[in-house]
Design a protein around this motif. Structure first.
Motif, PDB file in Angstrom:
ATOM      1  N   ILE A  26       0.875  -1.172   0.000  1.00 42.26           N
ATOM      2  CA  ILE A  26       0.000   0.000   0.000  1.00 42.26           C
ATOM      3  C   ILE A  26       0.909   1.218   0.000  1.00 42.26           C
ATOM      4  O   ILE A  26       2.027   1.175   0.510  1.00 42.26           O
ATOM      5  N   GLY A  27       0.453   2.280  -0.586  1.00 44.15           N
ATOM      6  CA  GLY A  27       1.209   3.528  -0.581  1.00 44.15           C
ATOM      7  C   GLY A  27       0.384   4.634   0.043  1.00 44.15           C
ATOM      8  O   GLY A  27      -0.826   4.683  -0.151  1.00 44.15           O
ATOM      9  N   VAL A  28       1.039   5.469   0.803  1.00 47.05           N
ATOM     10  CA  VAL A  28       0.387   6.648   1.372  1.00 47.05           C
ATOM     11  C   VAL A  28       1.236   7.858   1.017  1.00 47.05           C
ATOM     12  O   VAL A  28       2.459   7.771   0.923  1.00 47.05           O
ATOM     13  N   GLU A  29       0.587   8.976   0.780  1.00 50.31           N
ATOM     14  CA  GLU A  29       1.284  10.208   0.433  1.00 50.31           C
ATOM     15  C   GLU A  29       1.274  11.162   1.613  1.00 50.31           C
ATOM     16  O   GLU A  29       0.312  11.193   2.390  1.00 50.31           O
ATOM     17  N   THR A  30       2.349  11.921   1.731  1.00 50.87           N
ATOM     18  CA  THR A  30       2.456  12.948   2.754  1.00 50.87           C
ATOM     19  C   THR A  30       3.260  14.114   2.182  1.00 50.87           C
ATOM     20  O   THR A  30       4.156  13.897   1.357  1.00 50.87           O
ATOM     21  N   PRO A  31       2.973  15.338   2.608  1.00 51.60           N
ATOM     22  CA  PRO A  31       3.782  16.462   2.150  1.00 51.60           C
ATOM     23  C   PRO A  31       5.141  16.517   2.857  1.00 51.60           C
ATOM     24  O   PRO A  31       6.024  17.245   2.437  1.00 51.60           O
ATOM     25  N   ASP A  32       5.321  15.732   3.936  1.00 49.29           N
ATOM     26  CA  ASP A  32       6.553  15.801   4.736  1.00 49.29           C
ATOM     27  C   ASP A  32       7.122  14.407   4.983  1.00 49.29           C
ATOM     28  O   ASP A  32       7.014  13.851   6.075  1.00 49.29           O
ATOM     29  N   VAL A  33       7.741  13.817   3.951  1.00 49.73           N
ATOM     30  CA  VAL A  33       8.319  12.478   4.062  1.00 49.73           C
ATOM     31  C   VAL A  33       9.406  12.445   5.140  1.00 49.73           C
ATOM     32  O   VAL A  33       9.452  11.520   5.949  1.00 49.73           O
ATOM     33  N   LEU A  34      10.272  13.455   5.163  1.00 46.50           N
ATOM     34  CA  LEU A  34      11.359  13.465   6.150  1.00 46.50           C
ATOM     35  C   LEU A  34      10.810  13.528   7.578  1.00 46.50           C
ATOM     36  O   LEU A  34      11.279  12.816   8.469  1.00 46.50           O
ATOM     37  N   VAL A  75       5.219   8.100   0.549  1.00 47.33           N
ATOM     38  CA  VAL A  75       5.671   8.797  -0.648  1.00 47.33           C
ATOM     39  C   VAL A  75       5.357  10.289  -0.550  1.00 47.33           C
ATOM     40  O   VAL A  75       4.308  10.674  -0.072  1.00 47.33           O
ATOM     41  N   GLU A  76       6.280  11.106  -1.046  1.00 46.29           N
ATOM     42  CA  GLU A  76       6.066  12.552  -1.093  1.00 46.29           C
ATOM     43  C   GLU A  76       4.905  12.890  -2.025  1.00 46.29           C
ATOM     44  O   GLU A  76       4.839  12.391  -3.155  1.00 46.29           O
ATOM     45  N   GLU A  77       3.997  13.719  -1.539  1.00 47.56           N
ATOM     46  CA  GLU A  77       2.871  14.191  -2.353  1.00 47.56           C
ATOM     47  C   GLU A  77       3.393  14.933  -3.572  1.00 47.56           C
ATOM     48  O   GLU A  77       4.328  15.717  -3.461  1.00 47.56           O
ATOM     49  N   PRO A  78       2.757  14.749  -4.732  1.00 49.96           N
ATOM     50  CA  PRO A  78       3.184  15.540  -5.886  1.00 49.96           C
ATOM     51  C   PRO A  78       2.812  17.008  -5.659  1.00 49.96           C
ATOM     52  O   PRO A  78       1.861  17.304  -4.945  1.00 49.96           O
ATOM     53  N   PRO A  79       3.566  17.920  -6.246  1.00 48.29           N
ATOM     54  CA  PRO A  79       3.233  19.332  -6.090  1.00 48.29           C
ATOM     55  C   PRO A  79       1.871  19.638  -6.686  1.00 48.29           C
ATOM     56  O   PRO A  79       1.441  19.015  -7.654  1.00 48.29           O
TER      57      PRO A  79
END
Length: 82
Positions: A26-34, A75-79
């Motif tokens: 499964i993949g999840v997106e976030t604006p703040d991967v670090l 995963v980092e959210e796309p811009p």
């Protein structure tokens, strides 16, 4: 698949475990991967990559695994398009 107007998406894929339990992904997106990696690392006891990785053509991401062998990609959210 995604509900109209929703940012949530779901992709159904066959098991990677050859029919055995676990082995899903499964993949999840976030604006703040670090920040998310740092937060999960501080909890301890989680099987996650030592650090996020960035490869050409792919967003910043790291993987973690649950006790059943399932993989979760953070995963980092796309811009947002301008």
């Amino acid at each position: 698949m995604a509900p109209p107007g929703s940012r949530a998406r779901l992709a159904l894929n066959p098991s990677m475990g050859g029919g055995k339990p676990g082995g899903s992904g499964i993949g999840v997106e976030t604006p703040d991967v670090l920040g998310e990696h740092k937060r999960l690392s501080s909890i301890g006891g989680i099987d996650l990559d030592p650090e996020p990785m960035h490869t050409p053509g792919a967003p910043l991401l790291f993987m973690l695994r649950d006790p059943d062998g399932n993989h979760i990609a953070v995963v980092e959210e796309p811009p947002t398009p301008a």
